[in-house]
Scaffold this motif. Structure first.
Motif, PDB file in Angstrom:
ATOM      1  N   CYS A 242       0.859  -1.189   0.000  1.00  0.00           N
ATOM      2  CA  CYS A 242       0.000   0.000   0.000  1.00  0.00           C
ATOM      3  C   CYS A 242       0.886   1.227   0.000  1.00  0.00           C
ATOM      4  N   ILE A 243       0.597   2.191  -0.862  1.00  0.00           N
ATOM      5  CA  ILE A 243       1.368   3.433  -0.864  1.00  0.00           C
ATOM      6  C   ILE A 243       0.671   4.464   0.024  1.00  0.00           C
ATOM      7  N   GLY A 244       1.488   5.234   0.757  1.00  0.00           N
ATOM      8  CA  GLY A 244       0.954   6.282   1.626  1.00  0.00           C
ATOM      9  C   GLY A 244       1.055   7.644   0.965  1.00  0.00           C
TER      10      GLY A 244
ATOM     11  N   PHE B 120       5.800   2.886   1.546  1.00  0.00           N
ATOM     12  CA  PHE B 120       4.835   1.789   1.464  1.00  0.00           C
ATOM     13  C   PHE B 120       4.690   1.102   2.813  1.00  0.00           C
ATOM     14  N   PHE B 121       3.526   0.542   3.014  1.00  0.00           N
ATOM     15  CA  PHE B 121       3.336  -0.389   4.125  1.00  0.00           C
ATOM     16  C   PHE B 121       2.623  -1.600   3.528  1.00  0.00           C
ATOM     17  N   GLN B 122       2.469  -2.642   4.319  1.00  0.00           N
ATOM     18  CA  GLN B 122       1.822  -3.830   3.779  1.00  0.00           C
ATOM     19  C   GLN B 122       0.600  -4.213   4.594  1.00  0.00           C
TER      20      GLN B 122
ATOM     21  N   HIS C  42     -12.409   5.303   6.235  1.00  0.00           N
ATOM     22  CA  HIS C  42     -12.389   4.797   4.858  1.00  0.00           C
ATOM     23  C   HIS C  42     -11.289   5.496   4.076  1.00  0.00           C
ATOM     24  N   GLU C  43     -10.607   4.735   3.213  1.00  0.00           N
ATOM     25  CA  GLU C  43      -9.687   5.310   2.227  1.00  0.00           C
ATOM     26  C   GLU C  43      -9.993   4.629   0.901  1.00  0.00           C
ATOM     27  N   ALA C  44     -10.456   5.391  -0.058  1.00  0.00           N
ATOM     28  CA  ALA C  44     -10.852   4.864  -1.369  1.00  0.00           C
ATOM     29  C   ALA C  44      -9.619   4.727  -2.250  1.00  0.00           C
ATOM     30  N   GLU C  45      -9.391   3.535  -2.791  1.00  0.00           N
ATOM     31  CA  GLU C  45      -8.152   3.315  -3.534  1.00  0.00           C
ATOM     32  C   GLU C  45      -8.386   2.451  -4.783  1.00  0.00           C
ATOM     33  N   MET C  46      -7.437   2.540  -5.711  1.00  0.00           N
ATOM     34  CA  MET C  46      -7.432   1.619  -6.847  1.00  0.00           C
ATOM     35  C   MET C  46      -6.461   0.479  -6.547  1.00  0.00           C
TER      36      MET C  46
ATOM     37  N   LEU D  45     -10.837  -0.634  -0.588  1.00  0.00           N
ATOM     38  CA  LEU D  45     -10.840   0.310   0.524  1.00  0.00           C
ATOM     39  C   LEU D  45      -9.703  -0.066   1.467  1.00  0.00           C
ATOM     40  N   ASP D  46      -8.873   0.919   1.792  1.00  0.00           N
ATOM     41  CA  ASP D  46      -7.810   0.732   2.789  1.00  0.00           C
ATOM     42  C   ASP D  46      -8.392   1.193   4.127  1.00  0.00           C
ATOM     43  N   MET D  47      -9.149   0.294   4.780  1.00  0.00           N
ATOM     44  CA  MET D  47      -9.785   0.661   6.047  1.00  0.00           C
ATOM     45  C   MET D  47      -8.708   0.751   7.130  1.00  0.00           C
TER      46      MET D  47
ATOM     47  N   GLY E  68      -2.864  -0.561  12.992  1.00  0.00           N
ATOM     48  CA  GLY E  68      -3.869   0.338  12.450  1.00  0.00           C
ATOM     49  C   GLY E  68      -4.347  -0.040  11.064  1.00  0.00           C
ATOM     50  N   LYS E  69      -3.565  -0.853  10.368  1.00  0.00           N
ATOM     51  CA  LYS E  69      -3.808  -1.059   8.940  1.00  0.00           C
ATOM     52  C   LYS E  69      -4.083  -2.507   8.538  1.00  0.00           C
ATOM     53  N   ALA E  70      -3.475  -3.474   9.225  1.00  0.00           N
ATOM     54  CA  ALA E  70      -3.427  -4.839   8.680  1.00  0.00           C
ATOM     55  C   ALA E  70      -4.295  -5.814   9.470  1.00  0.00           C
TER      56      ALA E  70
HETATM   57 MN    MN Z   1      -4.314   4.214   2.033  1.00  0.00          MN
END
Ligand code: MN
Length: 228
Positions: free
Chosen positions: A30-32, A53-55, A78-82, A109-111, A130-132
């Motif tokens: 995932c790119i920040g 990046f994070f994973q 919510h984070e809307a992503e491709m 979505l990168d919740m 927070g992410k994974a």
């Molecule tokens: Mn994101």
């Protein structure tokens, strides 16, 4: 025949739009801060510095259309992503050849447990908490390049309960898809099944149980996710 010592974990795989086949997932990068307006809203300088990046974990991807509100948080954003799905990989991939490795694109979505991410940031700790977490990457099917082509522009929109919260355009990405692939391949060996989440436009915000999220990207259709 190989005997495993324990029951083997399932292969994580995403539906492929218009096909019976599945896309098997190896890793998620995932790119920040890849949209200037989002970098600014998070309190950062939007100047083009090296991407970071994070994973997430492959099994965080969830195409079910349901997002169970996670534990140990009261501020899930919510984070809307491709989503970019790779069919091949390698090291030191050039920007000019990077798109040859793309199998297809999708919606994701990168919740984010923003409160836990904030604590981790402040303490200089990793972001996984927070992410994974489980179900943290709701997503739609992968649309093959043979159907949708390569996407370098197109409206990105996220509605919460019918109200537009995030909007932007793929052409606003600071690091474009070929650049992300090339950059990542200098640090990691990319491989078939790797997935990249390409960052979110501004307007991130909290969700509540009962919310309906509608994500759309021009050229990729839409994805509806219920927070349960
Ligand atoms: Mn994101």
């Amino acid at each position: 025949m190989t005997q495993y010592a324990i029951e083997t974990p399932p292969v994580v795989a995403l539906p492929v739009a218009g096909q019976e086949t599945l896309f098997p997932v190896r890793r998620i990068y995932c790119i920040g801060r890849n949209y200037a307006a989002h970098a600014i809203e998070m309190g950062h300088d939007p100047d083009r510095e090296d991407p970071f990046f994070f994973q997430k974990n492959p099994d965080n991807l969830d195409p079910s259309g349901r997002f169970p509100y996670p534990p140990k948080t009261s501020d899930v954003h919510h984070e809307a992503e491709m989503l970019v799905a790779l069919k091949s990989g390698g090291r030191n991939i050039s920007v000019s050849s990077a798109l040859d490795h793309v199998f297809g694109y999708g919606l994701a979505l990168d919740m984010t447990r923003r409160d836990l991410q904030g604590i981790a940031k402040k303490a200089g700790r990793p972001w996984e908490i927070g992410k994974a977490f489980e179900h943290s990457a709701p997503c739609g099917p992968v649309h093959p390049v043979s159907d949708v082509g390569h996407l370098d522009a197109g409206r990105v929109e996220l509605k919460v309960n019918g109200e537009v919260r995030q909007e932007g355009d793929l052409n606003q990405m600071i690091w474009k898809v070929p650049e992300m692939i090339s950059y990542l391949s200098e640090y990691f060996e990319l491989a078939p099944g790797d997935v990249i989440l390409s960052g979110t436009p501004s307007g991130v915000g909290p969700v509540e149980k009962g919310d309906t999220l509608d994500l759309s990207i021009e050229g990729l259709g839409s994805l509806t996710v219920s927070v349960v």
